[in-house]
Scaffold this motif. Structure first.
Motif, mmCIF file in Angstrom:
data_model
loop_
_atom_site.group_PDB
_atom_site.id
_atom_site.type_symbol
_atom_site.label_atom_id
_atom_site.label_comp_id
_atom_site.label_asym_id
_atom_site.label_seq_id
_atom_site.Cartn_x
_atom_site.Cartn_y
_atom_site.Cartn_z
ATOM 1 N N ASP A 209 0.668 -1.424 0.018
ATOM 2 C CA ASP A 209 0.045 -0.039 0.065
ATOM 3 C C ASP A 209 0.986 1.185 0.035
ATOM 4 O OD1 ASP A 209 -1.609 1.968 0.280
ATOM 5 O OD2 ASP A 209 -2.816 0.940 2.008
ATOM 6 N N VAL A 212 1.116 3.667 3.096
ATOM 7 C CA VAL A 212 1.809 3.314 4.238
ATOM 8 C C VAL A 212 3.435 3.365 4.002
ATOM 9 C CG1 VAL A 212 2.145 1.445 5.955
ATOM 10 C CG2 VAL A 212 -0.110 1.604 4.851
ATOM 11 N N SER A 226 -3.348 5.218 7.942
ATOM 12 C CA SER A 226 -3.074 5.520 6.466
ATOM 13 C C SER A 226 -4.377 5.756 5.532
ATOM 14 C CB SER A 226 -2.525 4.200 5.577
ATOM 15 O OG SER A 226 -3.737 3.083 5.689
ATOM 16 N N TYR A 372 -0.040 -1.550 9.239
ATOM 17 C CA TYR A 372 -1.200 -1.816 8.496
ATOM 18 C C TYR A 372 -2.585 -1.993 9.343
ATOM 19 C CZ TYR A 372 2.134 -2.359 4.565
ATOM 20 O OH TYR A 372 2.980 -2.283 3.662
ATOM 21 N N MET A 393 -3.678 -5.874 4.282
ATOM 22 C CA MET A 393 -2.393 -5.771 3.310
ATOM 23 C C MET A 393 -2.726 -6.040 1.871
ATOM 24 S SD MET A 393 0.835 -6.761 5.580
ATOM 25 C CE MET A 393 2.194 -6.319 3.950
#
Length: 599
Positions: A209, A212, A226, A372, A393
């Motif tokens: 991602d 992040v 995030s 995450y 994730m």
């Protein structure tokens, strides 16, 4: 932020349950005598027994709890996997082979064999039941947590499901039935945590991602959200806003009256949130944590930042896990299934290797979870990190499949540990409370399954590893002194052993009750109460030695013969099972010679 139905995960859990039932059913067809139910006729090979011990030992505290503690506490939590593994080193050096050579069937049977005291056997029976029940509680509560993470269901359903499968297996064949099941479940758990770890690490290294930052854990700031995130508070919690933030709150904060609808608030420091409050964070907002946990990543990466109280807790944890392993009844009962002392020691060496391999993976998942799934730091439900991380994730079908694998592994952990605990409890109940027949073992299985289930539904769940840590402290303060001194010190007396167990165990139980009361009344308990082993274990050893010296005339007459049997090399032939005729009917005893010892 409620749980989303994951059909893949539900399928994985059902598959594990069916496989466990099928393997247990096939193995139970070979169980026909009391010795089959208690010690699998002492014919389990060392490698298979090592896999079974590892499968039994790697509980929810290992599969879920270690990752959750790494997510929350960082470097300070690394002592859990180290202590859980290192305990087998002490077990191998001091206990495993002599314990098997004693010829006992259970811990109460060992203390009576060594100290010739029926009264001490009753004391040991009581502590076996308490330790087994306390260890079963987090397994059943963790099963409820795992089920809630993948579907909207009450926690008690998971506890009932695990209890039902385990009781059926143990009822059918006791130790004989669960040995193959637990060996299978170790490899299943290793697969279920290793494969997601490799895949998620590859995703992380490949970019993952883009919102992040991959280097954010090395920054001295709080973790950040995030994306826009809404967190629902399901239990009252005190949050530490180390970095002030504007958030939307639907409910009340601290002692303020709740507003009519969501309110934009500027919060800093510690704030109390009651059950039912909803908090909405914007992308980029710093993540508040449950009060008492490291707020900043710089604190999270460094061990021992909590000063003297943190240092006391750490050393107490190390002592509890290192010495508590050799006092856990459900672990020790597996060593009675080896054919000889040498194979028992070989089993322990293999266990060290298998556990060391497994514990590499929860640590990595804990670090990824802080990046995450930071919302778990707000609710305190960090034990769910392993189950929620794959979808966080890797959104989509890939994350759901990985989530299903981890959910299946989590349920395998609950099933395998619960099976061992139930066999240990049932064996002691059937031989020390009932008459020791197969029918009595089965009656004891039902009783030993229902009581922890009721307690697990009634009591409020806490961090799984923290609950298990208290159980290790109890085992280290009761059976560890009796085993170590009973095997290596000739002058131990029954009165001394009983005094040490009662005082050491009583102190731990008093701390446990105080900790529960503290949890309901404002968390006022000091670190000594939360993890008392650093005090209770030395006290237990000291009391045992002093009282034994004061009652030196009560040393058993056969002490030299018993010590020789425990320490003589296996080829000399001193090993002898204790009073086999006591258990079961005559026709059962005639079958015992048909079992062949295998390595």
């Amino acid at each position: 932020m409620g749980p989303v139905l994951n059909a893949w995960a539900i399928g994985g859990i059902l598959a594990v349950g069916l496989a466990t039932f099928y393997i247990g059913h096939r193995s139970s067809r070979l169980a026909s005598t009391t010795q089959d139910f208690l010690v699998a006729r002492r014919t389990v090979r060392s490698r298979r027994n090592a896999a079974a011990v590892s499968g039994e030992y790697l509980s929810g505290a290992s599969f879920l709890g270690v990752t959750g503690l790494i997510l929350k506490d960082g470097a300070d939590a690394l002592w859990y996997p180290i202590g859980f593994t290192a305990g087998y080193l002490a077990l191998m050096l001091f206990v495993a082979a002599p314990l098997r050579r004693s010829g006992a069937y259970s811990l109460p049977d060992f203390v009576e064999a060594r100290l010739s005291s029926r009264g001490l056997r009753r004391v040991a029976t009581g502590f076996v039941l308490v330790i087994g029940t306390l260890y079963l509680l987090p397994q059943l509560q963790g099963a409820g947590l795992a089920l809630m993470a993948i579907m909207p269901a009450p926690a008690w359903i998971g506890a009932v499901l695990v209890t039902l499968v385990v009781v059926i297996n143990v009822f059918g064949g006791g130790m004989r039935a669960i040995t193959v099941v637990q060996a299978f479940q170790y490899w299943l758990k290793l697969f279920a945590i290793a494969v997601p770890t490799f895949v998620l690490c590859a995703v992380f290294l490949g970019g993952g991602d883009s919102t992040v930052p991959r280097d954010s854990l090395s920054q001295p700031t709080s973790p950040t959200f995030s994306k826009d995130t809404t967190v629902d508070i399901t239990t009252p919690v005190t949050l530490d806003f180390g970095e002030p933030a504007w958030v939307w709150v639907d409910g009340s904060v601290s002692d303020a009256e709740p507003a009519d609808g969501p309110t934009h608030m500027y919060l800093r420091g510690e704030q109390d949130f009651p059950e039912g409050t909803s908090i909405r964070f914007d992308a980029g907002d710093p993540v508040p944590v449950v009060a008492g946990s490291p707020v900043y990543n710089s604190e999270w990466l460094r061990a021992g930042d909590g000063g003297a109280p943190q240092m006391f807790t750490t050393y107490s944890l190390i002592l509890a896990t290192f010495l508590g392993t050799m006092g856990l009844p459900h672990v020790l009962v597996r060593f009675y299934t080896n054919p000889s002392g040498k194979s028992a020691r070989r089993t322990t060496m293999h266990v060290l290797l298998l556990l060391g391999l497994f514990y590499l993976f929860p640590v990595l998942l804990g670090a990824l979870s802080r990046l995450y799934t930071p919302e778990l730091l707000v609710t305190g439900e960090t034990d769910a990190a392993v189950l929620l991380l794959p979808d966080a994730m890797l959104p989509g079908i890939g994350g759901q499949i990985l989530g299903a694998v981890t959910a299946a592994g989590a349920f395998a952990a609950f099933l395998s540990t619960s099976s061992g605990l139930l066999v240990s409890l049932s064996g002691v109940l059937s031989t020390d409370v009932l008459r020791g027949r197969v029918r009595d073992f089965r009656i004891a299985t039902v009783i030993a399954g229902i009581v922890p289930l009721v307690l697990a539904i009634w009591l409020r769940p806490g961090d799984i590893s923290l609950s298990v840590g208290m159980t290790f402290a109890l085992a280290a303060s009761t059976f560890c002194p009796v085993l170590v001194l009973g095997i290596w010190w000739r002058k131990l007396t029954g009165i001394g052993a009983a005094a040490g167990m009662i005082i050491g165990g009583g102190l731990v139980l008093a701390a446990f009750v105080t900790d529960i009361v503290s949890g309901y009344t404002g968390n006022w308990a000091p670190p000594l109460v939360e993890q008392p082993a650093l005090v209770t274990v030395p006290v237990a050893f000291l009391v045992t030695v002093l009282v034994s010296k004061a009652t030196a005339r009560r040393i058993p007459d056969d002490v030299n013969r018993v010590i020789l049997r425990m320490h003589a090399p296996d080829p000399l032939g001193f090993i002898q099972d204790r009073d086999v005729a006591k258990f079961g009917k005559g026709e059962e005893r005639l079958r015992l010679g048909s079992g062949k010892h295998r390595r």
